[in-house]
Scaffold this motif. Structure first.
Motif, PDB file in Angstrom:
ATOM      1  N   LEU A  94       0.858  -1.180   0.000  1.00 21.05           N
ATOM      2  CA  LEU A  94       0.000   0.000   0.000  1.00 21.05           C
ATOM      3  C   LEU A  94       0.898   1.234   0.000  1.00 21.05           C
ATOM      4  N   LEU A  95       1.033   1.856  -1.188  1.00 22.67           N
ATOM      5  CA  LEU A  95       1.863   3.045  -1.338  1.00 22.67           C
ATOM      6  C   LEU A  95       1.045   4.329  -1.374  1.00 22.67           C
ATOM      7  N   ALA A  96      -0.267   4.216  -1.293  1.00 25.12           N
ATOM      8  CA  ALA A  96      -1.132   5.397  -1.322  1.00 25.12           C
ATOM      9  C   ALA A  96      -1.275   5.959   0.085  1.00 25.12           C
ATOM     10  N   SER A  97      -0.155   6.469   0.614  1.00 23.43           N
ATOM     11  CA  SER A  97      -0.171   6.924   2.008  1.00 23.43           C
ATOM     12  C   SER A  97      -0.917   8.235   2.200  1.00 23.43           C
ATOM     13  N   ASP A  98      -1.075   9.026   1.134  1.00 22.43           N
ATOM     14  CA  ASP A  98      -1.756  10.321   1.258  1.00 22.43           C
ATOM     15  C   ASP A  98      -3.232  10.230   0.899  1.00 22.43           C
ATOM     16  N   THR A  99      -3.707   9.049   0.532  1.00 20.74           N
ATOM     17  CA  THR A  99      -5.117   8.875   0.166  1.00 20.74           C
ATOM     18  C   THR A  99      -5.965   8.723   1.421  1.00 20.74           C
ATOM     19  N   LYS A 100      -7.068   9.425   1.437  1.00 19.59           N
ATOM     20  CA  LYS A 100      -7.937   9.373   2.612  1.00 19.59           C
ATOM     21  C   LYS A 100      -9.052   8.344   2.454  1.00 19.59           C
ATOM     22  N   ASN A 101      -9.598   8.232   1.259  1.00 18.33           N
ATOM     23  CA  ASN A 101     -10.718   7.324   1.017  1.00 18.33           C
ATOM     24  C   ASN A 101     -10.270   6.169   0.129  1.00 18.33           C
ATOM     25  N   PHE A 102     -10.689   4.956   0.504  1.00 16.88           N
ATOM     26  CA  PHE A 102     -10.340   3.755  -0.235  1.00 16.88           C
ATOM     27  C   PHE A 102     -11.603   3.002  -0.613  1.00 16.88           C
ATOM     28  N   ALA A 103     -11.451   2.002  -1.461  1.00  9.92           N
ATOM     29  CA  ALA A 103     -12.583   1.161  -1.843  1.00  9.92           C
ATOM     30  C   ALA A 103     -13.090   0.374  -0.634  1.00  9.92           C
ATOM     31  N   SER A 107      -9.962  -2.069   3.972  1.00  9.10           N
ATOM     32  CA  SER A 107     -10.322  -1.566   5.296  1.00  9.10           C
ATOM     33  C   SER A 107      -9.379  -2.176   6.326  1.00  9.10           C
ATOM     34  N   PRO A 108      -9.325  -1.618   7.546  1.00 10.60           N
ATOM     35  CA  PRO A 108      -8.490  -2.237   8.577  1.00 10.60           C
ATOM     36  C   PRO A 108      -8.847  -3.695   8.828  1.00 10.60           C
ATOM     37  N   GLN A 109     -10.136  -4.010   8.781  1.00  8.34           N
ATOM     38  CA  GLN A 109     -10.555  -5.389   9.030  1.00  8.34           C
ATOM     39  C   GLN A 109     -10.061  -6.321   7.919  1.00  8.34           C
ATOM     40  N   SER A 110     -10.135  -5.871   6.660  1.00 13.13           N
ATOM     41  CA  SER A 110      -9.700  -6.726   5.560  1.00 13.13           C
ATOM     42  C   SER A 110      -8.192  -6.913   5.564  1.00 13.13           C
ATOM     43  N   LEU A 111      -7.442  -5.890   5.983  1.00 12.92           N
ATOM     44  CA  LEU A 111      -5.991  -6.035   6.045  1.00 12.92           C
ATOM     45  C   LEU A 111      -5.587  -7.022   7.133  1.00 12.92           C
ATOM     46  N   VAL A 112      -6.269  -6.970   8.264  1.00 13.18           N
ATOM     47  CA  VAL A 112      -5.996  -7.948   9.326  1.00 13.18           C
ATOM     48  C   VAL A 112      -6.385  -9.342   8.878  1.00 13.18           C
ATOM     49  N   GLN A 113      -7.490  -9.445   8.146  1.00 10.97           N
ATOM     50  CA  GLN A 113      -7.902 -10.762   7.627  1.00 10.97           C
ATOM     51  C   GLN A 113      -6.881 -11.297   6.639  1.00 10.97           C
ATOM     52  N   LEU A 114      -6.289 -10.425   5.831  1.00 12.00           N
ATOM     53  CA  LEU A 114      -5.254 -10.860   4.900  1.00 12.00           C
ATOM     54  C   LEU A 114      -4.078 -11.479   5.638  1.00 12.00           C
ATOM     55  N   LEU A 115      -3.673 -10.857   6.732  1.00 10.48           N
ATOM     56  CA  LEU A 115      -2.575 -11.419   7.528  1.00 10.48           C
ATOM     57  C   LEU A 115      -2.935 -12.796   8.060  1.00 10.48           C
ATOM     58  N   LYS A 128      -1.299  12.528   6.766  1.00 10.58           N
ATOM     59  CA  LYS A 128      -2.740  12.691   6.908  1.00 10.58           C
ATOM     60  C   LYS A 128      -3.336  11.448   7.548  1.00 10.58           C
ATOM     61  N   GLN A 129      -4.453  11.646   8.191  1.00  2.42           N
ATOM     62  CA  GLN A 129      -5.145  10.529   8.819  1.00  2.42           C
ATOM     63  C   GLN A 129      -5.921   9.736   7.771  1.00  2.42           C
ATOM     64  N   ASN A 130      -5.784   8.412   7.830  1.00  4.46           N
ATOM     65  CA  ASN A 130      -6.561   7.529   6.960  1.00  4.46           C
ATOM     66  C   ASN A 130      -6.764   6.207   7.676  1.00  4.46           C
ATOM     67  N   LEU A 131      -7.135   5.171   6.953  1.00  7.05           N
ATOM     68  CA  LEU A 131      -7.433   3.896   7.604  1.00  7.05           C
ATOM     69  C   LEU A 131      -6.200   3.284   8.268  1.00  7.05           C
ATOM     70  N   LEU A 132      -4.994   3.553   7.742  1.00  7.23           N
ATOM     71  CA  LEU A 132      -3.783   3.014   8.368  1.00  7.23           C
ATOM     72  C   LEU A 132      -3.498   3.692   9.692  1.00  7.23           C
ATOM     73  N   THR A 133      -3.907   4.931   9.849  1.00  3.39           N
ATOM     74  CA  THR A 133      -3.722   5.628  11.122  1.00  3.39           C
ATOM     75  C   THR A 133      -4.512   4.960  12.238  1.00  3.39           C
ATOM     76  N   SER A 134      -5.696   4.470  11.920  1.00  7.04           N
ATOM     77  CA  SER A 134      -6.495   3.768  12.922  1.00  7.04           C
ATOM     78  C   SER A 134      -6.055   2.321  13.087  1.00  7.04           C
ATOM     79  N   LEU A 135      -5.410   1.757  12.074  1.00  5.04           N
ATOM     80  CA  LEU A 135      -4.963   0.373  12.159  1.00  5.04           C
ATOM     81  C   LEU A 135      -3.644   0.249  12.921  1.00  5.04           C
ATOM     82  N   ALA A 136      -2.797   1.260  12.850  1.00  2.51           N
ATOM     83  CA  ALA A 136      -1.459   1.178  13.455  1.00  2.51           C
ATOM     84  C   ALA A 136      -1.493   0.851  14.948  1.00  2.51           C
ATOM     85  N   PRO A 137      -2.376   1.452  15.759  1.00  2.00           N
ATOM     86  CA  PRO A 137      -2.388   1.088  17.188  1.00  2.00           C
ATOM     87  C   PRO A 137      -2.700  -0.378  17.446  1.00  2.00           C
TER      88      PRO A 137
END
Length: 494
Positions: A94-103, A107-115, A128-137
């Motif tokens: 995921l290189l779109a670090s400045d993107t705020k809205n994604f498909a 989502s954080p849940q789908s990224l955790v499911q991928l792992l 900027k704040q995005n879904l990775l900002t909430s996933l990092a903690p």
């Protein structure tokens, strides 16, 4: 008009040409599809297509390793990350670090499911704040306030303070941590983005620290100077000051799933599904701009200081960071586990108290150069536990000299019966975890399995023997006395 022979010859030539094209395609596919990863070849890069040229060196490097790279815009719906409960890609970047809205499927849940499904992730943070900002903690990353990039005024340079050269060679690595960045990263690594602190998560470890003199601050004012917020933060101490090498700009996360006995196509039923995630404070570390950017340094010479330009280490660092995330390096596997009694070769279904047991394990490591699993004898701190609720035996499991990838030890079974387990639990930061358990009963000796004579019981043996001998002597004397009296009585009667 064409004759029948001419038509047959033309058809044969067409068929032969088609056959050659098919063979060439298969050869190209087989040679290009075998990547340096132990888990798969497909890579999904979430990036705006217009910015693809900004990361061409990194993306071309992945293709040169044999990966199949697919670019998808952050807001596009296809291709899906997960379809029918299965991941569509082996690795996601995921290189779109400045993107705020994604498909919706990103989502954080789908990224955790991928792992959890075994897909490796490379996640880049932004200001900027995005879904990775909430996933990092959730990964125990502590982020500074938004819009506070990492800045440093040392060494002196013409670049803005938010563009920092990081010396990889000066960073210390603990002995129990795998070195993700090898000695091939010779130049300094350019970085621009946000830094983060790492909480006490045993699955998380730093890959690249922030420089000692760097700190996180808001430089949004026109003058480019640090505002009074830095002074206010320093007065608060650790609560508000984000500074120093305790911060990280790249961190790795190794999941703890499965048994550590297989990967990818080599894994069988019930094998492990371990995955890796790499957190990077800024996507610019992978950019062509930083890969081509020179590092200007002053070198002391006999005639004074000389200014030299050295290439940056971003190209090699980006390749090795992604390579570790894609499980090219630091990947271990348990191939075979055997156990038997001393002076025997076949394993037993159960052991007896105080039996001498030989435990042997074979471990291999994935070699990205040859794309093969090779025996690995580099583990110096491997241990074996023989447990029943608590470890009764904990012993070192050293490599066997002259046998590559073989580790073996001999120990005595406890003088206690029950169901025990052979336990291998090797967890080192940067390595895939090796976890293997095998249950085995330990029983008391059978009624005919005890020794017939015990040296410690000789006093009891002597007492029993003397009593028996005394009883026999007494009986003999008693019988002999009766016979003599009867003989005397007969002689008197006569």
């Amino acid at each position: 008009m064409r004759t029948r022979s001419q038509s047959s010859f033309s058809f044969s030539c067409s068929l032969f040409t088609l056959l050659l094209v098919t063979i060439a395609t298969l050869v190209h596919t087989s040679s290009a599809g075998k990547s340096a990863s132990s888990t798969g070849d497909s890579v999904l890069v979430i990036l705006e297509p217009a910015k693809k040229a900004e990361y061409s060196i990194f993306l071309n490097g992945l293709e040169d390793k044999g990966y199949t790279v697919t670019i998808r815009a952050p807001k596009e719906e296809q291709p899906l990350l997960i379809e029918a409960g299965l991941p569509n890609f082996s690795h996601v970047v995921l290189l779109a670090s400045d993107t705020k809205n994604f498909a919706k499927d990103i989502s954080p849940q789908s990224l955790v499911q991928l792992l959890s499904l075994g897909t490796n992730l490379v996640l880049t943070l932004g200001l900027k704040q995005n879904l990775l900002t909430s996933l990092a903690p959730e990964f125990s990353l502590l982020l500074p306030p938004p819009a506070t990039p990492l800045v440093s005024y040392f060494p002196e340079r013409s670049d803005p303070p938010s563009i920092i050269p990081i010396d990889v060679s000066s960073q210390s690595i603990p002995n129990d941590t795998f070195s993700v960045l090898s000695s091939q990263v010779t130049g300094k690594v350019w970085f621009s983005g946000t830094a983060f602190a790492l909480n006490s998560n045993p699955l998380l470890f730093p890959i690249l620290h922030a420089p000692l003199e760097s700190f996180a601050a808001d430089l949004s004012d026109a003058s480019g100077r640090v505002s009074d917020a830095l002074a206010d933060a320093s007065e608060k101490g650790g609560e508000g000051l984000w500074a120093g090498s305790s911060l990280s700009v790249v961190a790795g996360f190794q999941t703890l799933i499965g048994g550590g006995t297989g990967h990818g196509a080599d894994a069988g039923l019930g094998e492990d599904n371990q995955a890796r995630a790499v957190w990077v404070g800024g996507s610019s570390l992978f950019s062509d701009e930083f890969a081509k950017k020179k590092v200007v340094e002053k070198v002391q010479q006999e005639r004074g200081m000389k200014v030299v330009e050295n290439p940056s280490g971003n190209t090699q660092a980006a390749s090795e960071i992604a390579g570790w995330a894609f499980q090219e390096r630091g990947v271990l596997r348990i191939d075979e586990v055997t156990h038997h009694k001393v002076n025997q070769t076949e394993p037993l279904e159960m052991y007896t108290n105080n039996d001498e047991i030989v435990y042997t394990i074979r471990i291999s490591s994935f070699n990205p150069s040859t794309r093969k699993w090779e025996p690995y004898s580099g583990l110096k701190d491997l241990q074996l536990e023989f447990t029943m609720l608590d470890p009764h035996v904990r012993i070192a499991l050293p490599p066997v000299s002259g046998k590559s990838g073989v580790y073996s030890t001999t120990f005595r079974a406890p003088d206690r019966h029950g169901v025990f387990k052979f336990v291998i639990s090797y967890k080192r930061k940067g390595f895939t975890h090796l976890i293997h358990t095998l249950s085995i009963p330990v029983v008391p000796p059978r009624h005919d399995g005890y020794p017939r004579f015990l040296s410690a019981a000789w006093p009891y043996y002597a007492g029993a023997i003397s009593t028996s001998v005394g009883f026999l002597v007494f009986c003999a004397i008693y019988i002999a006395g009766e016979a003599k009296e009867e003989k005397e009585k007969r002689s008197k009667k006569e």
